[in-house]
Design a protein around this motif. Structure first.
Motif, mmCIF file in Angstrom:
data_model
loop_
_atom_site.group_PDB
_atom_site.id
_atom_site.type_symbol
_atom_site.label_atom_id
_atom_site.label_comp_id
_atom_site.label_asym_id
_atom_site.label_seq_id
_atom_site.Cartn_x
_atom_site.Cartn_y
_atom_site.Cartn_z
ATOM 1 N N ASN A 67 4.204 -52.630 -36.883
ATOM 2 C CA ASN A 67 5.178 -52.334 -35.825
ATOM 3 C C ASN A 67 5.657 -53.600 -35.121
ATOM 4 O O ASN A 67 6.818 -53.693 -34.703
ATOM 5 N N ASP A 68 4.754 -54.574 -34.985
ATOM 6 C CA ASP A 68 5.116 -55.860 -34.379
ATOM 7 C C ASP A 68 6.223 -56.551 -35.191
ATOM 8 O O ASP A 68 7.219 -57.045 -34.645
ATOM 9 N N GLU A 69 6.053 -56.566 -36.510
ATOM 10 C CA GLU A 69 7.053 -57.216 -37.362
ATOM 11 C C GLU A 69 8.375 -56.457 -37.340
ATOM 12 O O GLU A 69 9.450 -57.069 -37.378
ATOM 13 N N ARG A 70 8.311 -55.140 -37.241
ATOM 14 C CA ARG A 70 9.552 -54.366 -37.140
ATOM 15 C C ARG A 70 10.273 -54.661 -35.833
ATOM 16 O O ARG A 70 11.510 -54.752 -35.799
ATOM 17 N N PHE A 71 9.514 -54.831 -34.755
ATOM 18 C CA PHE A 71 10.143 -55.170 -33.474
ATOM 19 C C PHE A 71 10.802 -56.545 -33.549
ATOM 20 O O PHE A 71 11.934 -56.729 -33.074
ATOM 21 N N THR B 273 13.021 -51.906 -28.395
ATOM 22 C CA THR B 273 11.593 -52.029 -28.070
ATOM 23 C C THR B 273 10.741 -50.918 -28.670
ATOM 24 O O THR B 273 9.560 -50.817 -28.339
ATOM 25 N N THR B 274 11.303 -50.118 -29.552
ATOM 26 C CA THR B 274 10.500 -49.038 -30.146
ATOM 27 C C THR B 274 9.297 -49.590 -30.890
ATOM 28 O O THR B 274 8.165 -49.099 -30.755
ATOM 29 N N GLY B 275 9.534 -50.622 -31.697
ATOM 30 C CA GLY B 275 8.426 -51.233 -32.424
ATOM 31 C C GLY B 275 7.403 -51.849 -31.490
ATOM 32 O O GLY B 275 6.189 -51.784 -31.741
ATOM 33 N N ALA B 276 7.849 -52.455 -30.392
ATOM 34 C CA ALA B 276 6.925 -53.066 -29.436
ATOM 35 C C ALA B 276 6.054 -52.016 -28.765
ATOM 36 O O ALA B 276 4.858 -52.240 -28.521
ATOM 37 N N VAL B 277 6.635 -50.861 -28.448
ATOM 38 C CA VAL B 277 5.856 -49.776 -27.822
ATOM 39 C C VAL B 277 4.731 -49.332 -28.749
ATOM 40 O O VAL B 277 3.573 -49.181 -28.333
ATOM 41 N N ASN B 278 5.073 -49.113 -30.025
ATOM 42 C CA ASN B 278 4.044 -48.684 -30.977
ATOM 43 C C ASN B 278 3.017 -49.783 -31.227
ATOM 44 O O ASN B 278 1.812 -49.519 -31.340
ATOM 45 N N ALA B 279 3.491 -51.026 -31.305
ATOM 46 C CA ALA B 279 2.581 -52.137 -31.595
ATOM 47 C C ALA B 279 1.569 -52.337 -30.477
ATOM 48 O O ALA B 279 0.376 -52.560 -30.733
ATOM 49 N N ILE B 280 2.022 -52.256 -29.234
ATOM 50 C CA ILE B 280 1.103 -52.522 -28.123
ATOM 51 C C ILE B 280 0.046 -51.427 -28.022
ATOM 52 O O ILE B 280 -1.115 -51.700 -27.671
ATOM 53 N N SER B 281 0.414 -50.198 -28.372
ATOM 54 C CA SER B 281 -0.591 -49.111 -28.379
ATOM 55 C C SER B 281 -1.647 -49.368 -29.446
ATOM 56 O O SER B 281 -2.849 -49.195 -29.204
ATOM 57 N N CYS B 282 -1.190 -49.813 -30.624
ATOM 58 C CA CYS B 282 -2.140 -50.077 -31.713
ATOM 59 C C CYS B 282 -3.034 -51.269 -31.402
ATOM 60 O O CYS B 282 -4.249 -51.233 -31.650
ATOM 61 N N TYR B 283 -2.448 -52.340 -30.870
ATOM 62 C CA TYR B 283 -3.243 -53.531 -30.562
ATOM 63 C C TYR B 283 -4.310 -53.233 -29.521
ATOM 64 O O TYR B 283 -5.451 -53.720 -29.620
ATOM 65 N N MET B 284 -3.966 -52.453 -28.511
ATOM 66 C CA MET B 284 -4.960 -52.147 -27.478
ATOM 67 C C MET B 284 -6.082 -51.274 -28.040
ATOM 68 O O MET B 284 -7.246 -51.446 -27.672
ATOM 69 N N ALA C 274 14.682 -53.379 -19.402
ATOM 70 C CA ALA C 274 14.802 -52.742 -18.086
ATOM 71 C C ALA C 274 14.198 -51.349 -18.060
ATOM 72 O O ALA C 274 13.815 -50.850 -16.994
ATOM 73 N N SER C 275 14.104 -50.683 -19.213
ATOM 74 C CA SER C 275 13.548 -49.331 -19.236
ATOM 75 C C SER C 275 12.048 -49.304 -18.965
ATOM 76 O O SER C 275 11.510 -48.282 -18.530
ATOM 77 N N GLY C 276 11.352 -50.407 -19.237
ATOM 78 C CA GLY C 276 9.916 -50.486 -18.971
ATOM 79 C C GLY C 276 9.066 -49.693 -19.935
ATOM 80 O O GLY C 276 7.912 -49.350 -19.621
ATOM 81 N N ASN C 277 9.568 -49.418 -21.152
ATOM 82 C CA ASN C 277 8.808 -48.599 -22.101
ATOM 83 C C ASN C 277 7.552 -49.308 -22.604
ATOM 84 O O ASN C 277 6.527 -48.672 -22.848
ATOM 85 N N VAL C 278 7.630 -50.626 -22.777
ATOM 86 C CA VAL C 278 6.471 -51.370 -23.281
ATOM 87 C C VAL C 278 5.347 -51.347 -22.248
ATOM 88 O O VAL C 278 4.173 -51.122 -22.587
ATOM 89 N N CYS C 279 5.685 -51.574 -20.993
ATOM 90 C CA CYS C 279 4.663 -51.517 -19.933
ATOM 91 C C CYS C 279 4.084 -50.114 -19.811
ATOM 92 O O CYS C 279 2.881 -49.946 -19.572
ATOM 93 N N ALA C 280 4.935 -49.111 -19.981
ATOM 94 C CA ALA C 280 4.444 -47.732 -19.925
ATOM 95 C C ALA C 280 3.467 -47.460 -21.058
ATOM 96 O O ALA C 280 2.463 -46.759 -20.875
ATOM 97 N N ALA C 281 3.735 -48.030 -22.244
ATOM 98 C CA ALA C 281 2.804 -47.856 -23.373
ATOM 99 C C ALA C 281 1.469 -48.508 -23.064
ATOM 100 O O ALA C 281 0.410 -47.977 -23.434
ATOM 101 N N PHE C 282 1.477 -49.667 -22.406
ATOM 102 C CA PHE C 282 0.225 -50.312 -22.016
ATOM 103 C C PHE C 282 -0.540 -49.440 -21.020
ATOM 104 O O PHE C 282 -1.772 -49.319 -21.096
#
Length: 790
Positions: free
Chosen positions: A122-126, A133-144, A171-179
């Motif tokens: 997902n990181d590479e897709r982002f 940021t869809t890939g970043a949202v999925n990647a951060i969930s997996c990494y954690m 600005a949507s804050g989706n990555v922080c919300a995933a964390f």
């Protein structure tokens, strides 16, 4: 027998012998029967062999797809599906790869490898679809998830990617919300390695997430956070005062930048004062509330060191004069080497000199300084440098007449009685920087030794403390009052080298761990311009060797520069270009003023026997190679002889001041004609045999550990390069206005660094080596040839 075959194949693959590995694995089929575990290991090794061969990716995928998974355990099935996802991703079948990763996770929810591989996908897709940021949202969930399940140092790689992904939120804050949705166990211990980045993140959009992590560290490991948090709070207070006063009313700072690069760097990225202050002021009381006695003991100890161990006026002036002299010498050499003989002072030198004069305490020294430099605007560079050198020598004589050993009780009775005055045990500073697996074996301060050493170097004077630990060990720290604004920059890059070294530690043999070890300085910031640096008492600088030779021969230390200026004027008209004149004068200076045997003679003088001399030279050759590899990778060209520390007993080289050069703002690149520094003295000491044998092999080995592990460099560089760029005042406004432009700038710099690392680890194909009669490391040999050429 099956175990032996699998083990042999595994070792062969690690050594790059893929054909040997595959041929060995086929022998398993000759056995009458094998266990399920051995069959699993055989298939995994075979798949990994194909994974590193782009032309055979389909064959590896067929091996996995044709395997009957009925007899394997859920964990083994999950690993097979993870491998299948990795093959499909490399083949460009992204949706099928995503399905394979998801299936692997469903089979074994507790597999950190499966979570990490899905996160990487997902990181590479982002990265390929920014700014979506869809890939970043999925990647951060997996990494954690991977970080929470794994208990190995590899977790730091996942956390570095997590921090970088948080910084890419929109600005949507989706990555922080995933964390925020991650509710499992937080790997607090491994977050300690990123405390400077976390403190810088308090001024970022993801500050709330950073505060949660820092609060956990404050409660569980308060001593790891206290020094950095205290320094960040003071920097924030200084920034707020400057904003309140405005630039025109800001107080004068008598500390000029030591180089042009320092003038464009800021203390700590992110700490702008306004937004970060409430967050820091909220964290510090919580830390003190959770550990009141410990915080009181640490605060009192730091306060005593900061305020009681200040340099005397002569030492402070000596440090400032050296800074001005170094800047003047650089400008003088830059002008003359390019054939420009208009030696008027530039505005920055004039303003820095005036600031130093205004900041001096009233008295005879200030009056004499104003008398000598009152007409600084009318001076040329030669006169300016000569006067500063005279001042440096005068102040050095004054300092030399004073005792080099003093009683600590004259400055701080509290520190002498620390074992009775403390309310709770305090650990020896800097141990959390070593990236240990736990703090169970950390040494606590037993007492401060009663003797304080005054160490005079060419670049300043430091007061050295000695701390005895609870295990009987003695650790020496130099209290440094900085003139350079890039001290936080140095701390940041030392932290990167430690992370890279620890991440590539697995699989190294004893020889490599000993010979190619990174000897990095332990730096603990106590205040914005004060830090503790761990030192070895038997360390000398390359500058000390030169100064001793000048004292024996009766020459001034700046004699080569003045000789260069005088002779360049006459040669410029006789030769066709400035480059030819530079080459002629370089050879003359090496023959007359700076012989190439200075370092060899100094080491031979201190060696107990010829065997000790030979072993010392061998170890020094390996250590020089480590410094060359790192310096070339990040384009570091600012290491002067005064900053090249060498152990007198072992020949270890201390990698201090290893920071990148920015030829143009925002680009970590060097415009120097040589790829790295190999001065004549180092060449003669290492010998021609060492330059042809030890040095290229050691450089290759150092870079191979970074490049052979997939994504290792990028995992850390994305984070650290971004911090480096936003610490520059010219880049920070761009980061706020156009995040995509900052991302592109980071990507360009990361690719440059990865490319340079690949150059040092590149080997020619066997066919080219045989047909063209070249060395396998021919690209590296060519770089070494450029470095040793005059």
């Amino acid at each position: 027998m099956a175990w032996i075959i699998n083990r042999f194949a595994h070792i062969a693959r690690l050594h790059g012998l893929v054909d040997v590995c595959i041929n060995s694995l086929t022998r398993i089929y000759t056995l009458p029967n094998i266990e399920i575990q051995e069959a699993f290991l055989k298939l995994r090794e075979q798949a990994k062999c194909y994974y590193h061969r782009p032309q055979e990716l389909q064959s590896g995928l067929d091996v996995i797809s044709n395997t009957n998974l009925v007899y394997f355990t859920p964990a083994q099935k999950a690993e097979f599906f993870t491998l299948k996802g990795q093959f499909l991703a490399k083949l460009g079948k992204l949706e099928e790869a995503n399905h394979a990763f998801a299936t692997g996770i469903q089979l074994d929810l507790g597999s950190p490898k499966a979570w990490a591989a899905w996160g990487r996908y997902n990181d590479e897709r982002f990265c390929s679809n920014m700014p979506d940021t869809t890939g970043a949202v999925n990647a951060i969930s997996c990494y954690m998830q991977a970080a929470g399940l794994s208990k190995r140092p590899r977790v730091r790689r996942y956390l570095a990617r997590t921090l970088w992904l948080l910084s890419q939120d929109d600005a949507s804050g989706n990555v922080c919300a995933a964390f925020d949705t991650y509710k499992s166990e937080m790997p607090t211990w491994y977050w300690i390695a990123f405390i400077p980045q976390l403190l810088a993140g308090l001024d970022a959009p993801y500050s709330r997430q950073v505060q949660q992590i820092l609060l956990r560290i404050a409660k569980q490991y308060p001593q790891a956070l206290y020094y950095g948090l205290r320094t960040a709070r003071e920097e924030s207070q200084v920034a707020r005062r400057r904003q309140t006063l405005g630039p025109s009313q800001a107080p004068l700072n008598s500390t000029p930048p030591s180089t042009a690069a320092d003038a464009v760097s800021s203390p700590t990225p992110g700490l702008s004062g306004g937004a970060v202050a409430p967050a820091i002021e909220d964290l510090m009381p919580k830390l003190k509330t959770a550990h009141p006695l410990l915080a009181l003991s640490m605060e009192t100890m730091i306060d005593q060191i900061v305020h009681r161990l200040k340099p005397c006026p002569e030492e402070d002036i000596y440090r400032l004069v050296h800074t001005l002299l170094l800047d003047g010498l650089q400008q003088l050499h830059l002008h003359v080497s390019q054939g420009r003989f208009d030696l008027g002072l530039v505005d920055t030198i004039v303003s820095n000199t005036c600031r130093v004069a205004l900041g001096l305490p009233s008295g005879a020294i200030k009056a004499r300084f104003e008398l000598d430099f009152g007409r600084v605007r009318e001076m040329d560079l030669c006169e300016y440098v000569t006067k500063l050198y005279q001042w440096q020598q005068m102040l050095r004589q004054v300092i030399k007449r004073r005792p080099t050993k003093l009683m600590l009780s004259l400055f701080s009775p509290f520190l002498v009685e620390f074992e009775q005055q403390k309310f709770e045990d305090v650990e020896v500073p800097g141990q959390y920087l070593q990236l240990s697996d736990s703090n169970d074996d950390f040494v606590r301060i037993e007492r401060f030794l009663p003797e304080l050493s005054i160490v005079l170097r060419s670049n300043g004077v430091s007061r050295n403390l000695a701390i005895r630990g609870g295990d009987g060990s003695i650790v020496h720290f130099a209290v440094q009052h900085s003139t350079s604004r890039h001290y936080h920059q140095e701390e940041r890059w030392v932290q990167l080298y430690r992370n890279l070294d620890a991440a590539s530690e697995q699989g190294r043999d004893t020889w490599e761990q000993h010979r190619l070890a990174f000897h990095l300085p332990t730096i603990v910031s106590l205040a914005p311009h004060i830090r503790l640096v761990q030192e070895q008492p038997n360390t000398f600088m390359l500058q000390d060797v030169y100064d001793s030779a000048c004292a024996r021969n009766g020459n001034a230390e700046i004699a080569p520069v003045l000789y260069f200026v005088r002779q360049m004027r006459s040669l410029a008209s006789q030769l066709s270009s400035a480059e030819e004149a530079n080459l002629v004068l370089f050879e003359q200076i090496c023959q007359r003023l700076v012989p190439a045997s200075l370092l060899s003679d100094d080491v031979r003088l201190h060696a107990a026997s010829p065997m000790d001399y030979w072993l010392y030279r061998e170890n020094f050759s390996y250590q020089v190679s480590v410094g060359i590899a790192l310096a070339y990778m990040i384009a570091s060209t600012q290491r002067t002889p005064a900053k090249l520390g060498i152990s007198r007993t072992t020949g270890n080289l201390f990698l201090s001041d290893m920071v990148p050069t920015q030829a143009t703002p925002g680009l970590m690149h060097s415009k120097e004609p040589v790829p790295f520094r190999l001065t004549p003295n180092i060449q003669v000491f290492v010998t021609e045999l060492g330059l042809e044998g030890i040095v290229p092999l050691a450089i290759y080995k150092v870079m191979l550990r970074f490049t052979e592990i997939e994504h290792l460099l990028r995992d850390f560089l994305d984070l650290y390069v971004r911090d480096e760029l936003i610490s520059m005042p010219t880049v920070k406004p761009l980061a706020a206005a156009n995040p995509l432009a900052l991302a592109e700038m980071c990507e360009r710099n990361v690719r440059l660094i990865v490319h340079r690392a690949g150059q040092l680890a590149e080997t020619l194909p066997a066919k080219d080596v045989q047909e063209k009669d070249l060395s396998p490391m021919q690209p590296l040999i060519q770089l070494l040839g450029q470095a040793v050429a005059p």
